[in-house]
Design a protein around this motif. Structure first.
Motif, PDB file in Angstrom:
ATOM      1  N   ALA A   1       0.816  -1.218   0.000  1.00  0.00           N
ATOM      2  CA  ALA A   1       0.000   0.000   0.000  1.00  0.00           C
ATOM      3  C   ALA A   1       0.847   1.265   0.000  1.00  0.00           C
ATOM      4  O   ALA A   1       0.400   2.306  -0.473  1.00  0.00           O
ATOM      5  CB  ALA A   1      -0.923  -0.003   1.206  1.00  0.00           C
ATOM      6  N   VAL A   2       2.049   1.173   0.514  1.00  0.00           N
ATOM      7  CA  VAL A   2       2.936   2.344   0.579  1.00  0.00           C
ATOM      8  C   VAL A   2       4.205   2.104  -0.244  1.00  0.00           C
ATOM      9  O   VAL A   2       5.297   2.524   0.151  1.00  0.00           O
ATOM     10  CB  VAL A   2       3.275   2.711   2.035  1.00  0.00           C
ATOM     11  N   ALA A   3       4.053   1.449  -1.367  1.00  0.00           N
ATOM     12  CA  ALA A   3       5.203   1.088  -2.202  1.00  0.00           C
ATOM     13  C   ALA A   3       5.975   2.310  -2.690  1.00  0.00           C
ATOM     14  O   ALA A   3       7.205   2.333  -2.634  1.00  0.00           O
ATOM     15  CB  ALA A   3       4.752   0.237  -3.387  1.00  0.00           C
ATOM     16  N   SER A   4       5.275   3.316  -3.164  1.00  0.00           N
ATOM     17  CA  SER A   4       5.973   4.491  -3.725  1.00  0.00           C
ATOM     18  C   SER A   4       6.883   5.188  -2.727  1.00  0.00           C
ATOM     19  O   SER A   4       8.044   5.467  -3.048  1.00  0.00           O
ATOM     20  CB  SER A   4       4.950   5.470  -4.292  1.00  0.00           C
ATOM     21  N   PRO A   5       6.412   5.500  -1.502  1.00  0.00           N
ATOM     22  CA  PRO A   5       7.332   6.134  -0.547  1.00  0.00           C
ATOM     23  C   PRO A   5       8.514   5.242  -0.163  1.00  0.00           C
ATOM     24  O   PRO A   5       9.629   5.724   0.006  1.00  0.00           O
ATOM     25  CB  PRO A   5       6.459   6.414   0.674  1.00  0.00           C
ATOM     26  N   ILE A   6       8.280   3.934  -0.041  1.00  0.00           N
ATOM     27  CA  ILE A   6       9.371   3.024   0.304  1.00  0.00           C
ATOM     28  C   ILE A   6      10.411   3.018  -0.810  1.00  0.00           C
ATOM     29  O   ILE A   6      11.617   3.117  -0.567  1.00  0.00           O
ATOM     30  CB  ILE A   6       8.838   1.601   0.564  1.00  0.00           C
TER      31      ILE A   6
ATOM     32  N   LEU B   1      15.077   2.290  -4.192  1.00  0.00           N
ATOM     33  CA  LEU B   1      14.995   0.923  -4.693  1.00  0.00           C
ATOM     34  C   LEU B   1      14.442   0.920  -6.109  1.00  0.00           C
ATOM     35  O   LEU B   1      13.755   1.841  -6.519  1.00  0.00           O
ATOM     36  CB  LEU B   1      14.054   0.088  -3.814  1.00  0.00           C
ATOM     37  N   THR B   2      14.721  -0.144  -6.820  1.00  0.00           N
ATOM     38  CA  THR B   2      14.048  -0.364  -8.095  1.00  0.00           C
ATOM     39  C   THR B   2      12.773  -1.151  -7.807  1.00  0.00           C
ATOM     40  O   THR B   2      12.591  -1.693  -6.710  1.00  0.00           O
ATOM     41  CB  THR B   2      14.943  -1.177  -9.055  1.00  0.00           C
ATOM     42  N   ARG B   3      11.909  -1.234  -8.782  1.00  0.00           N
ATOM     43  CA  ARG B   3      10.684  -2.014  -8.609  1.00  0.00           C
ATOM     44  C   ARG B   3      11.004  -3.502  -8.448  1.00  0.00           C
ATOM     45  O   ARG B   3      10.292  -4.221  -7.766  1.00  0.00           O
ATOM     46  CB  ARG B   3       9.736  -1.785  -9.771  1.00  0.00           C
ATOM     47  N   THR B   4      12.082  -3.945  -9.056  1.00  0.00           N
ATOM     48  CA  THR B   4      12.510  -5.343  -8.913  1.00  0.00           C
ATOM     49  C   THR B   4      12.916  -5.636  -7.473  1.00  0.00           C
ATOM     50  O   THR B   4      12.550  -6.672  -6.913  1.00  0.00           O
ATOM     51  CB  THR B   4      13.680  -5.646  -9.858  1.00  0.00           C
TER      52      THR B   4
ATOM     53  N   ILE C   1      11.363  -7.806  -1.940  1.00  0.00           N
ATOM     54  CA  ILE C   1      10.916  -7.607  -0.560  1.00  0.00           C
ATOM     55  C   ILE C   1       9.557  -8.266  -0.343  1.00  0.00           C
ATOM     56  O   ILE C   1       9.328  -8.953   0.648  1.00  0.00           O
ATOM     57  CB  ILE C   1      10.849  -6.105  -0.229  1.00  0.00           C
ATOM     58  N   MET C   2       8.657  -8.064  -1.288  1.00  0.00           N
ATOM     59  CA  MET C   2       7.321  -8.650  -1.158  1.00  0.00           C
ATOM     60  C   MET C   2       7.384 -10.177  -1.310  1.00  0.00           C
ATOM     61  O   MET C   2       6.639 -10.900  -0.658  1.00  0.00           O
ATOM     62  CB  MET C   2       6.371  -8.042  -2.190  1.00  0.00           C
TER      63      MET C   2
END
Length: 118
Positions: free
Chosen positions: A32-37, A43-46, A51-52
């Protein structure tokens, strides 16, 4: 005697429900808070996907370990260790500054989840 026994069972049920709710928050809150993290930790999206995914990989591995812990130590001690690990994992995540610590915190939380879910 019956009233005391009944009251303690409701208390245990409430604790278990709260722990299960916390596990769900731990599992799904980072998405839910991916963008701020991603932006704060650069970090890259990968890497965020790693992490997920660390959560699911850890659950698969630790489900067996949690089962052994609960079978040998008992459900009370297993629940205690699970809640303690959830707290330690959450504390690690509060001070996270790199991908490595983020993954360590997630793994600790999932170790806890695996022992509590069992």
């Amino acid at each position: 005697m019956t009233e005391n026994l009944s009251a303690s069972r409701w208390m245990v049920l409430t604790i278990i429900l709260l722990v299960q709710f916390q596990i769900q928050l731990v599992t799904f809150a980072p998405a839910a808070v991916a963008s701020p993290i991603i932006s704060n930790l650069q970090l890259t999206r990968t890497e965020f996907g790693l992490i997920m995914s660390a959560l699911n990989i850890t659950i698969v591995i630790c489900q067996v370990l949690g089962s052994v812990l609960v079978d040998r130590a008992g459900p009370r001690l297993g629940l205690f260790f699970g809640v303690a690990l959830l707290g330690i994992g959450a504390a690690v995540l509060l001070g996270v500054y790199s991908l490595r610590f983020l993954i360590v915190g997630r793994v600790l939380q999932e170790l806890a989840s695996a022992s509590v879910i069992r």
